[in-house]
Design a protein around this motif. Structure first.
Motif, PDB file in Angstrom:
ATOM      1  N   PRO A   1      46.188  55.250  55.750  1.00 35.83           N
ATOM      2  CA  PRO A   1      46.207  54.046  55.436  1.00 35.83           C
ATOM      3  C   PRO A   1      47.647  53.583  54.592  1.00 35.83           C
ATOM      4  O   PRO A   1      47.950  54.221  53.813  1.00 35.83           O
ATOM      5  N   GLY A   2      48.142  52.461  55.039  1.00 35.84           N
ATOM      6  CA  GLY A   2      49.110  51.898  54.262  1.00 35.84           C
ATOM      7  C   GLY A   2      49.066  51.877  52.659  1.00 35.84           C
ATOM      8  O   GLY A   2      50.208  52.160  52.048  1.00 35.84           O
ATOM      9  N   TRP A   3      47.812  51.593  52.248  1.00 33.97           N
ATOM     10  CA  TRP A   3      47.905  51.281  50.658  1.00 33.97           C
ATOM     11  C   TRP A   3      47.875  52.803  50.135  1.00 33.97           C
ATOM     12  O   TRP A   3      48.430  52.856  48.821  1.00 33.97           O
ATOM     13  N   VAL A   4      47.782  53.960  50.881  1.00 34.19           N
ATOM     14  CA  VAL A   4      47.669  55.418  50.300  1.00 34.19           C
ATOM     15  C   VAL A   4      49.133  55.612  50.230  1.00 34.19           C
ATOM     16  O   VAL A   4      49.612  56.166  49.135  1.00 34.19           O
ATOM     17  N   LEU A   5      49.939  55.403  51.196  1.00 33.46           N
ATOM     18  CA  LEU A   5      51.371  55.553  51.082  1.00 33.46           C
ATOM     19  C   LEU A   5      52.159  54.800  50.224  1.00 33.46           C
ATOM     20  O   LEU A   5      52.864  55.404  49.429  1.00 33.46           O
ATOM     21  N   ILE A   6      51.792  53.421  50.021  1.00 25.25           N
ATOM     22  CA  ILE A   6      52.254  52.721  48.953  1.00 25.25           C
ATOM     23  C   ILE A   6      52.035  53.192  47.489  1.00 25.25           C
ATOM     24  O   ILE A   6      52.910  53.332  46.725  1.00 25.25           O
ATOM     25  N   THR A   7      50.787  53.549  47.305  1.00 25.77           N
ATOM     26  CA  THR A   7      50.398  54.112  45.953  1.00 25.77           C
ATOM     27  C   THR A   7      51.249  55.660  45.784  1.00 25.77           C
ATOM     28  O   THR A   7      51.710  55.686  44.682  1.00 25.77           O
ATOM     29  N   VAL A   8      51.283  56.422  46.727  1.00 25.74           N
ATOM     30  CA  VAL A   8      51.875  57.815  46.529  1.00 25.74           C
ATOM     31  C   VAL A   8      53.341  57.456  46.164  1.00 25.74           C
ATOM     32  O   VAL A   8      53.922  58.126  45.417  1.00 25.74           O
ATOM     33  N   MET A   9      53.910  56.554  46.978  1.00 27.98           N
ATOM     34  CA  MET A   9      55.489  56.053  46.715  1.00 27.98           C
ATOM     35  C   MET A   9      55.918  55.663  45.387  1.00 27.98           C
ATOM     36  O   MET A   9      56.808  56.057  44.886  1.00 27.98           O
ATOM     37  N   THR A  10      54.901  54.665  44.840  1.00 22.74           N
ATOM     38  CA  THR A  10      55.032  53.967  43.765  1.00 22.74           C
ATOM     39  C   THR A  10      54.868  55.113  42.494  1.00 22.74           C
ATOM     40  O   THR A  10      55.696  55.165  41.639  1.00 22.74           O
ATOM     41  N   ALA A  11      53.963  55.926  42.723  1.00 18.03           N
ATOM     42  CA  ALA A  11      53.916  57.205  41.596  1.00 18.03           C
ATOM     43  C   ALA A  11      55.108  57.873  41.981  1.00 18.03           C
ATOM     44  O   ALA A  11      55.602  58.550  40.622  1.00 18.03           O
ATOM     45  N   GLY A  12      55.542  58.240  43.098  1.00 19.68           N
ATOM     46  CA  GLY A  12      56.878  59.134  42.918  1.00 19.68           C
ATOM     47  C   GLY A  12      58.016  58.374  42.331  1.00 19.68           C
ATOM     48  O   GLY A  12      59.029  59.097  41.615  1.00 19.68           O
ATOM     49  N   LEU A  13      58.220  57.012  42.799  1.00 18.77           N
ATOM     50  CA  LEU A  13      59.219  56.213  41.902  1.00 18.77           C
ATOM     51  C   LEU A  13      59.186  56.286  40.512  1.00 18.77           C
ATOM     52  O   LEU A  13      60.078  56.491  39.648  1.00 18.77           O
ATOM     53  N   VAL A  14      57.939  56.335  39.825  1.00 17.76           N
ATOM     54  CA  VAL A  14      57.766  56.220  38.581  1.00 17.76           C
ATOM     55  C   VAL A  14      58.001  57.466  37.860  1.00 17.76           C
ATOM     56  O   VAL A  14      58.747  57.500  36.870  1.00 17.76           O
ATOM     57  N   VAL A  15      57.754  58.680  38.582  1.00 19.08           N
ATOM     58  CA  VAL A  15      58.052  59.996  38.061  1.00 19.08           C
ATOM     59  C   VAL A  15      59.675  60.306  38.138  1.00 19.08           C
ATOM     60  O   VAL A  15      60.365  60.609  37.189  1.00 19.08           O
ATOM     61  N   ALA A  16      60.288  59.697  39.203  1.00 19.19           N
ATOM     62  CA  ALA A  16      61.682  59.935  39.217  1.00 19.19           C
ATOM     63  C   ALA A  16      62.216  58.850  38.130  1.00 19.19           C
ATOM     64  O   ALA A  16      63.550  59.639  37.365  1.00 19.19           O
ATOM     65  N   ILE A  17      62.094  57.858  37.970  1.00 17.94           N
ATOM     66  CA  ILE A  17      62.646  56.957  36.752  1.00 17.94           C
ATOM     67  C   ILE A  17      62.458  57.580  35.640  1.00 17.94           C
ATOM     68  O   ILE A  17      63.101  57.539  34.654  1.00 17.94           O
ATOM     69  N   TRP A  18      61.049  58.165  35.429  1.00 20.00           N
ATOM     70  CA  TRP A  18      60.850  58.555  34.130  1.00 20.00           C
ATOM     71  C   TRP A  18      61.731  59.875  33.676  1.00 20.00           C
ATOM     72  O   TRP A  18      62.130  60.038  32.690  1.00 20.00           O
ATOM     73  N   LEU A  19      61.777  60.846  34.682  1.00 22.53           N
ATOM     74  CA  LEU A  19      62.559  61.882  34.646  1.00 22.53           C
ATOM     75  C   LEU A  19      64.194  61.336  34.196  1.00 22.53           C
ATOM     76  O   LEU A  19      64.830  62.093  33.508  1.00 22.53           O
ATOM     77  N   VAL A  20      64.628  60.585  34.828  1.00 24.27           N
ATOM     78  CA  VAL A  20      66.106  60.077  34.780  1.00 24.27           C
ATOM     79  C   VAL A  20      66.262  59.518  33.416  1.00 24.27           C
ATOM     80  O   VAL A  20      67.255  59.704  32.692  1.00 24.27           O
ATOM     81  N   ALA A  21      65.462  58.569  33.004  1.00 27.97           N
ATOM     82  CA  ALA A  21      65.568  57.751  31.946  1.00 27.97           C
ATOM     83  C   ALA A  21      64.700  57.592  30.692  1.00 27.97           C
ATOM     84  O   ALA A  21      64.329  56.926  30.102  1.00 27.97           O
ATOM     85  N   GLU A  22      64.059  58.847  30.648  1.00 30.07           N
ATOM     86  CA  GLU A  22      62.946  59.312  29.635  1.00 30.07           C
ATOM     87  C   GLU A  22      63.409  59.052  28.057  1.00 30.07           C
ATOM     88  O   GLU A  22      62.659  58.246  27.379  1.00 30.07           O
TER      89      GLU A  22
END
Length: 64
Positions: free
Chosen positions: A26-47
């Motif tokens: 379902p689309g909401w699963v993909l959106i949730t996973v992609m959002t979590a991935g973006l949060v992790v990526a931003i956190w790693l870059v700008a911690e």
């Protein structure tokens, strides 16, 4: 010819049984996973910058 066209039309327009959506994500699963991935990526870059921003914000509230 008319009978053939009528039968062909009825065959094409015949309602099909509802197909189950198996194996489709379902689309909401993909959106949730992609959002979590973006949060992790931003956190790693700008911690460090995020820590500094949070500390400065908390200091400005508690020092009033």
């Amino acid at each position: 010819m008319s009978l053939l066209l009528t039968r062909l039309f009825l065959l094409v327009m015949k309602p099909r049984p509802a197909e189950k959506e198996r194996g489709d994500v379902p689309g909401w699963v993909l959106i949730t996973v992609m959002t979590a991935g973006l949060v992790v990526a931003i956190w790693l870059v700008a911690e460090e910058q995020l820590k500094t921003m949070l500390e400065d914000a908390l200091d400005s509230v508690t020092n009033k």
